[in-house]
Scaffold this active site. Structure first.
Site, PDB file in Angstrom:
ATOM      1  N   ARG A 160      -5.600  17.265  35.180  1.00  0.00           N
ATOM      2  CA  ARG A 160      -4.305  17.177  34.504  1.00  0.00           C
ATOM      3  C   ARG A 160      -3.256  18.095  35.145  1.00  0.00           C
ATOM      4  O   ARG A 160      -2.402  18.672  34.466  1.00  0.00           O
ATOM      5  CB  ARG A 160      -4.433  17.498  33.012  1.00  0.00           C
ATOM      6  CG  ARG A 160      -5.359  16.590  32.259  1.00  0.00           C
ATOM      7  CD  ARG A 160      -4.889  15.148  32.247  1.00  0.00           C
ATOM      8  NE  ARG A 160      -5.900  14.300  31.628  1.00  0.00           N
ATOM      9  CZ  ARG A 160      -6.897  13.698  32.283  1.00  0.00           C
ATOM     10  NH1 ARG A 160      -6.996  13.834  33.593  1.00  0.00           N
ATOM     11  NH2 ARG A 160      -7.783  12.970  31.652  1.00  0.00           N
ATOM     12  N   SER A 239      -3.026  12.680  23.705  1.00  0.00           N
ATOM     13  CA  SER A 239      -3.744  13.957  23.596  1.00  0.00           C
ATOM     14  C   SER A 239      -2.748  15.108  23.709  1.00  0.00           C
ATOM     15  O   SER A 239      -2.079  15.255  24.735  1.00  0.00           O
ATOM     16  CB  SER A 239      -4.796  14.065  24.697  1.00  0.00           C
ATOM     17  OG  SER A 239      -5.730  13.019  24.589  1.00  0.00           O
ATOM     18  N   GLU A 343      -0.662  19.743  26.406  1.00  0.00           N
ATOM     19  CA  GLU A 343      -0.547  18.844  27.542  1.00  0.00           C
ATOM     20  C   GLU A 343       0.869  18.342  27.740  1.00  0.00           C
ATOM     21  O   GLU A 343       1.344  18.275  28.869  1.00  0.00           O
ATOM     22  CB  GLU A 343      -1.517  17.658  27.379  1.00  0.00           C
ATOM     23  CG  GLU A 343      -1.595  16.759  28.591  1.00  0.00           C
ATOM     24  CD  GLU A 343      -2.740  15.763  28.508  1.00  0.00           C
ATOM     25  OE1 GLU A 343      -2.575  14.640  29.014  1.00  0.00           O
ATOM     26  OE2 GLU A 343      -3.793  16.096  27.947  1.00  0.00           O
TER      27      GLU A 343
END
Length: 351
Positions: A160, A239, A343
């Protein structure tokens, strides 16, 4: 190029949150994108780049500066080589590669947002990451004042994360190139146990591409991870927290906290994450810390379908969302000694 002043940004995000921008520029060609970036840089105007808005948390006061919405289009498939304009809708592009019989991104179906955002976040799900198929990223380098081509290695992809995320004010992604696979209409080998289980096959097996894509879409929809205007569980950024990656020492301390809190028979999720490191599940941490599906009484709550998604139930403000996020972070830290990291990109606010 469309220019609006005092323009609402909330409708451009999947959270449907945030105040207005002083100025909103919508660019439909690479040249317009570059012109808008150069103008902002030349005048010292703060710049916010917006693609699909699926990974943005914008403050209630909005953005003082120019918001640049990238709405470029372009889907070019040559053999197994795919080039996407940054503004292409990602999930539509995935569907077209499946229709073309090419494997490599079929398990990334249903992910909201634009193609240009995928290398920034190294988007991944259900056993695939874009870093496995991206060959080059064409971007405007704001420091060098020129368009550059970065190879996969140049992008410095990790979980990520990427060079673009590490240096967010330097590059504006214009196009992304992928190397896909012709496997005779079959998917790439399935890496994710849940996907394989749903398909009735073993990890490592291949299945028809359309079956892989449809199965992933069903799995995502069951977790509120496919956009639906009528379903407030999808008024989110997917998420909200990344899965923590712990050193061996950190994981040992975490394991001890789990035994102390939940009993000797409970084993936390653990996945290899490189030498000396283990990845665990943010969703598991949130749930075991007491924040179950549907948690909350205000206008911002945890999704009723997935503990990892924070949602706007329709009347929330960004501060409502952040208050919930901070509560979750504090609760997980107190329970397990792990600090969750958001995130989505925050604009004008922070946890």
């Amino acid at each position: 190029m469309q220019v609006l002043h005092d323009a609402p940004l909330a409708p451009l995000t999947t959270f449907r949150l945030g105040g207005p921008a002083d100025r909103l520029v919508t660019a439909t060609t690479d040249a317009e994108v570059i012109d808008a970036v150069r103008e902002a840089d030349a005048t010292g105007t703060p710049l916010l780049v917006i693609g699909g808005g699926s990974n943005l948390v914008i403050g209630d006061k909005g953005f003082t500066g120019t918001a640049l919405r990238i709405a470029t289009t372009g889907f070019e498939l040559t053999g197994t080589t795919l080039e996407l304009a940054a503004g292409e809708v990602w999930t539509d592009a995935v569907a077209r590669t499946v229709d073309a019989g090419l494997a490599g991104i079929e398990c990334l179906a249903g992910i909201p947002g634009s193609a240009g955002a995928t290398p920034i976040q190294n988007v991944g799900a259900y056993g695939q990451e874009v870093s496995s198929t991206i060959t080059e990223v064409i971007a405007y380098d704001r420091r060098a004042h020129e368009t550059v081509t970065l190879t996969n290695a140049d992008c410095a992809f990790t979980y990520r994360h990427s060079r673009f995320k590490a240096d967010p004010d330097r590059y504006v992604v214009l196009r992304v190139r992928f190397a896909l696979e012709d496997a005779g209409g079959l998917s790439a080998p399935l890496k994710y146990a849940e996907t394989a289980r749903a398909l009735g096959v073993a990890p490592g097996d291949r299945v028809p591409l359309d079956e892989a894509r449809e199965t992933v879409l069903k799995l995502r929809a069951g977790k509120g991870m496919v956009l639906d205007p009528e379903d407030h569980d999808t008024w989110s950024a997917g998420s909200f927290f990344t899965n923590p990656i712990l050193t061996d020492a950190q994981f040992a301390a975490f394991h001890a906290r789990v035994r102390e809190r939940l009993g000797d028979g409970v084993e936390p999720p653990a996945y290899p994450a490189g030498p000396g490191h283990t990845k665990t599940s943010a969703a598991w941490l949130i749930d075991k810390a007491g924040f179950t599906k549907g948690y909350g009484t205000g206008p911002a709550r945890i999704s009723t379908k997935h503990t990892l998604a924070l949602t706007n139930r329709g009347e929330a403000t960004t501060e409502d969302l952040l208050a919930l996020a901070r509560e979750v972070v504090a609760g997980v830290r107190e329970a397990f000694g792990i600090t969750l990291v958001n995130e989505p990109v925050t604009v004008g606010v922070s946890l």
